[in-house]
Scaffold this active site. Structure first.
Site, PDB file in Angstrom:
ATOM      1  N   ASP A  36      -6.726  -2.359   4.310  1.00  0.00           N
ATOM      2  CA  ASP A  36      -5.750  -3.331   3.822  1.00  0.00           C
ATOM      3  C   ASP A  36      -5.989  -4.731   4.384  1.00  0.00           C
ATOM      4  O   ASP A  36      -5.417  -5.705   3.892  1.00  0.00           O
ATOM      5  CB  ASP A  36      -4.319  -2.897   4.203  1.00  0.00           C
ATOM      6  CG  ASP A  36      -3.917  -1.591   3.531  1.00  0.00           C
ATOM      7  OD1 ASP A  36      -4.284  -1.404   2.365  1.00  0.00           O
ATOM      8  OD2 ASP A  36      -3.254  -0.773   4.186  1.00  0.00           O
ATOM      9  N   ASP A  96      -1.136  -1.058   6.295  1.00  0.00           N
ATOM     10  CA  ASP A  96      -1.262  -0.587   7.681  1.00  0.00           C
ATOM     11  C   ASP A  96      -2.663  -0.155   8.061  1.00  0.00           C
ATOM     12  O   ASP A  96      -2.920   0.180   9.210  1.00  0.00           O
ATOM     13  CB  ASP A  96      -0.308   0.590   7.930  1.00  0.00           C
ATOM     14  CG  ASP A  96      -0.804   1.878   7.285  1.00  0.00           C
ATOM     15  OD1 ASP A  96      -1.470   1.792   6.231  1.00  0.00           O
ATOM     16  OD2 ASP A  96      -0.521   2.960   7.825  1.00  0.00           O
ATOM     17  N   ASP A 152       0.863  -1.174   0.000  1.00  0.00           N
ATOM     18  CA  ASP A 152       0.000   0.000   0.000  1.00  0.00           C
ATOM     19  C   ASP A 152       0.906   1.233   0.000  1.00  0.00           C
ATOM     20  O   ASP A 152       2.073   1.147   0.384  1.00  0.00           O
ATOM     21  CB  ASP A 152      -0.883  -0.038   1.257  1.00  0.00           C
ATOM     22  CG  ASP A 152      -1.724   1.211   1.391  1.00  0.00           C
ATOM     23  OD1 ASP A 152      -2.374   1.592   0.406  1.00  0.00           O
ATOM     24  OD2 ASP A 152      -1.713   1.820   2.480  1.00  0.00           O
TER      25      ASP A 152
END
Length: 728
Positions: free
Chosen positions: A620, A616, A416
């Site tokens: 996600d 995080d 990400d």
């Protein structure tokens, strides 16, 4: 709030249940599914059970099992030495000529000294061996107890009832005795147990280091004055004073005073962090020169440190899939060894030289002793324990052994952007007004609206306005559209902020000029947010999320390890491409929703890639679960951490490279251990059965077999302990 008001707060604060130490749960180092609430032996392998937090919870020398085995070893060694000397004296030229060497007195002395060695010192092995027969889980203690019993019972019968043996079995007019084999094997097995217990306790050094981070006492603030209390008596809501140089006892928030706290155990950064009223502090971190009072918010196992200790301890007890190979072999190994031992006895009785019974028994016992599968059973769990402990020292927390094994095969890493590659704290970079608006007024109205939003970009806009000293107005009729934008009324004006599609849906025209100015911002890595006031385009806000200083180095390390890096982000294509180009990523997918991240991970896996996902945020979590290995940044949300197999405490992407190096080193170590254990038994059993006798006239004494068996376990543990020094 002042110190004088503490007594009132303490009195009226709701009482939380006092934190008490959880009852210890004992488990087997080789079979973690075996658990009970009291010490004992594993019904499957016979090994002594340990507390679930591992040997780290007790000092090496204070282990009851270690003390017991050490005492038995020294006493049995003292008694077995003269037995061995008397039995071997006939082989020493200076002693062999004496008549007492073969005398009845010598034989009865050996018998008398061997009784306490076998009956008392070896009792734990016989107990475990008998239990293995009753439960049907044959193990190393089955072989030891059968072998030693055979040697001792035969010799005792020769002493107590020699007439029951035929004349052909007599050698020099007497039945041979093997008390020295029984006694010395017990001594050698005890030595192996002592060394193994000492070595195993060292595998918990990482947990010991973590446990030592927490202070044993806390300074509790009370109406009658400060007093020290044991850490396990601190409860939620207590006020605690932390003086200069002290460790923060538990997790909480500063309520009085200020200081700088060294948080390298969490962040990896050596520079102290300033703490003032309202700031969070973490148990185990070190206070600087100031003094402050904190309110305890998480105590005992709920603290960050407690969760880390629990996570590492549970991971150390988990089983890697590769251990299934050793389990399958061990499941059939003992019955096969018993069959080989019986076959050895029969062949020596049939084909061997005189005394046939003596040779048959000695070689059958040697097969039983040398084939003890302890090295095979220890090969995987010892490496897992040491490897996971080593990772914890570097801030790499492994949820279970399976994740560690899977990580070795990873060739594609999906990441990400926000909070993983970047700091996750967007900052207002630029205000570009349009249509005659002033930058200050545009920012004031936009920030006033964003006060009601919880989006990270909204927080950046509000922070930017406050840094410029702007006074924000109240918001009415606030409305938020997920993945679109926000709108409301500020100071009598209708204000809308968001993406072009959202604004067009709200019937806003003339956005082309704003989109043109946004292109350059996006190409530079900024996110452009459009502001519309009273239905007309008013300007653009440029927000940038700075790339973490360590990210570029981490990308280079991961590429050097042979990984392909793919970035998935909900940001626009231009901003994502700018970040990917700056970092040298291999591929990028932008404007991806959470469900889209899962689909991308599935697509990569369908292409035959071994995929790990690092993220995080809550968004996600699904993708982390879908990947073969999920990697959570420790600075992220609890949901992401729970969904991941690996957690990086410091939120530093370089930790992924460390985790991969750790995985590869640990699996390499396990394969070395398994190879050694298989080769040891493949070569040792034929030698013990007498394979060299027809060619060289050599036999493997049960004593040598016992020494080899003990050394095989120690060598496996020693090889596993090398992981403590591996460079990550």
């Amino acid at each position: 709030m002042t110190i004088d008001s503490i007594s009132t707060v303490v009195t009226v604060a709701p009482t939380a249940p006092r934190q008490t130490a959880d009852k210890a749960i004992y488990t087997c180092p080789m079979h973690p599914e075996v658990q009970q609430d009291h010490p004992g032996d594993c019904p499957k392998c016979g090994m002594a059970l340990e507390p679930k937090v591992g040997a780290a919870s007790m000092d090496d020398e204070e282990s009851g099992e270690l003390r017991n085995m050490t005492r038995r070893f020294w006493i049995s060694a003292f008694l077995a030495l003269p037995v061995f000397v008397l039995a071997m004296a006939h082989l020493i030229p200076a002693l062999g000529a004496h008549s007492w060497v073969e005398s009845d007195a010598s034989r009865w002395t050996q018998f008398a000294l061997a009784i306490p060695v076998v009956g008392w010192a070896g009792w734990p092995f016989f107990h475990r061996g008998w239990r293995s027969v009753l439960t049907g889980h044959l193990n190393m203690f089955t072989l030891i107890s059968i072998g030693v019993s055979a040697a001792f019972v035969f010799s005792a019968a020769a002493m107590l009832a020699p007439g029951m043996f035929p004349p052909a079995m007599r050698h020099g007019g007497k039945i041979p005795i093997y008390f020295e084999a029984a006694a010395v094997i017990i001594v050698l097995v005890l030595l192996g147990q002592v060394l193994e217990l000492r070595a195993r306790s060292r595998t918990g050094s990482a947990i010991k280091a973590l446990l030592n981070l927490a202070p044993p006492l806390a300074r509790q603030v009370a109406p009658g004055g400060d007093h020290q209390v044991p850490l396990d008596q601190v409860k939620v809501g207590d006020w605690l004073r932390v003086v200069p140089g002290d460790k923060v006892p538990v997790d909480g928030a500063v309520v009085e005073g200020h200081s700088s706290v060294e948080e390298s155990m969490i962040t990896g950064e050596p520079l102290p962090v300033e703490k003032t009223i309202g700031d969070k502090v973490t148990g185990g971190t070190v206070n600087g020169s100031g003094s402050f009072v904190m309110r305890a918010e998480r105590v005992g196992s709920d603290t960050l440190l407690g969760q880390i200790v629990k996570m590492v301890a549970e991971a150390q007890r988990s089983r890697a899939p590769i251990q299934g190979l050793a389990d399958k072999v061990a499941g059939v190994f003992v019955p096969v060894v018993l069959a080989v031992s019986a076959l050895t006895f029969v062949l020596w009785m049939w084909l061997g030289p005189e005394p046939r019974l003596g040779h048959a028994m000695v070689n059958a016992v040697a097969v039983l002793i040398i084939a003890c599968p302890c090295a095979l059973g220890l090969a995987t769990p010892m490496s897992i324990m040491v490897g996971i402990g080593r990772g914890a020292q570097e801030g790499v927390l492994v949820k279970n052994a399976e994740a560690l094994e899977r990580l070795e095969k990873i060739d594609t890493l999906v990441v990400d952007k926000t909070g993983t590659l970047t700091e996750g704290k967007p900052k207002l970079r630029e205000v570009l007004p349009a249509g005659g608006w002033e930058a200050t007024e545009l920012l004031r109205l936009a920030a006033s609206l964003e006060q009601a939003s919880e989006h990270p970009l909204a927080a950046a806009i509000v922070r930017g306005a406050k840094e410029k000293g702007l006074v924000l107005a109240a918001v009415n009729d606030f409305r938020s559209v997920t993945a679109g934008g926000v709108l409301g009324t500020v100071a009598g004006r209708t204000v809308m902020i968001g993406k072009p599609d959202f604004l067009r849906n709200e019937k806003v025209a003339g956005l082309e000029s704003l989109e043109a100015s946004a292109t350059k911002l996006q190409e530079e890595g900024s996110t452009a947010v459009f502001v519309v006031i009273d239905g007309k385009p008013a300007g653009t806000l440029a927000i940038a999320d700075p790339i973490k200083p360590t990210t570029s180095e981490a990308v280079r390390e991961l590429h050097a390890l042979g990984l392909k890096l793919v970035m998935l982000t909900g940001d626009n294509h231009r901003t994502a491409a700018a970040v990917a180009g700056q970092l040298g990523l291999d591929a990028v997918e932008a404007q991806i929703e959470p469900a889209g991240k899962v689909a991308q991970v599935k697509k990569l896996r369908a292409e035959g890639k071994h995929v790990a996902m690092a993220g995080d945020g809550i968004n996600d979590a699904p993708a982390l679960s879908e990947a073969e290995v999920g990697i959570a940044m420790g600075t992220g949300t609890q949901v992401a951490i729970q969904s991941a197999g690996i957690t990086l405490v410091r939120g530093d992407l370089r930790g992924i490279a460390k985790a991969i190096r750790l995985s590869r080193a640990t699996l390499r170590n396990i394969r070395q251990n398994l190879l050694f254990a298989f080769l040891y038994n493949a070569l040792g059993i034929p030698l013990a059965a007498g394979a060299l006798y027809p060619f060289f006239g050599l036999l493997l004494s049960p004593i040598i077999a016992g020494a080899a068996m003990s050394l095989s376990s120690i060598s496996v543990i020693g090889n596993a302990l090398r992981l403590r020094k591996v460079t990550l």
